[in-house]
Design an enzyme around this catalytic site. Sequence first.
Site, PDB file in Angstrom:
ATOM      1  N   CYS A   9     -44.825  29.296 -25.459  1.00  0.00           N
ATOM      2  CA  CYS A   9     -44.935  27.907 -25.438  1.00  0.00           C
ATOM      3  C   CYS A   9     -46.161  27.383 -25.946  1.00  0.00           C
ATOM      4  CB  CYS A   9     -44.575  27.471 -23.908  1.00  0.00           C
ATOM      5  SG  CYS A   9     -45.864  28.087 -22.672  1.00  0.00           S
ATOM      6  N   ARG A  15     -44.233  27.280 -18.980  1.00  0.00           N
ATOM      7  CA  ARG A  15     -42.780  27.826 -19.198  1.00  0.00           C
ATOM      8  C   ARG A  15     -42.873  29.175 -19.530  1.00  0.00           C
ATOM      9  NH1 ARG A  15     -42.109  23.138 -23.591  1.00  0.00           N
ATOM     10  NH2 ARG A  15     -44.538  23.606 -23.560  1.00  0.00           N
ATOM     11  N   ASP A 122     -41.597  20.488 -21.646  1.00  0.00           N
ATOM     12  CA  ASP A 122     -42.965  20.596 -20.826  1.00  0.00           C
ATOM     13  C   ASP A 122     -43.250  20.060 -19.658  1.00  0.00           C
ATOM     14  OD1 ASP A 122     -45.665  21.228 -20.315  1.00  0.00           O
ATOM     15  OD2 ASP A 122     -46.377  20.451 -22.358  1.00  0.00           O
TER      16      ASP A 122
END
Length: 149
Positions: A9, A15, A122
């Site tokens: 990420c 994440r 996000d």
Amino acid sequence: MATKILMVCLGNICRSPLAEGILQSLVDPTKIIVDSAGTGGYHIGEKPDYRSIAIAKEHGIDISKQRCRKFHVADFREFDVIYAMDKSNYANIIAKAENANDVKKVRLLLTEIDGRENQVPDPYYGGADGFENVFNMIKMACIEIAKKL
Ligand code: 4NP
């Protein structure tokens, strides 16, 4: 030889640490090795975000020992598959590819669910529900990956 999978990420604190922890929990660690990295270098050496640690813990997964690192070109050599959480991460990874074989290793994580190019949003600037949402999406994709391995 073990199959090596890298989850990527931007920050490697929200994440991709979840993706690493979830997929690793679903597979035999002697056969499948999962790691994670970020395309940005803002949090190198840090633990995952406390909200990612908390949602993983709720689901019985400990990601607190992971430490943030940056994605680097050598990862194309080291890993068999590289999963990007969103299209921006995907573009950042592809920009570092040195040949067609590198490019072939990179996939958008959620395409594993239904072939669609959906993205893991996000959650960094949102609330706890964002983390739950992200956890569920990543888990669905990881179940599909684990089935195929
Ligand atoms: P991640 O979330 O890419 O899921 O780890 C982010 C965490 C931190 C930042 C950006 C995204 N940041 O800009 O610090």
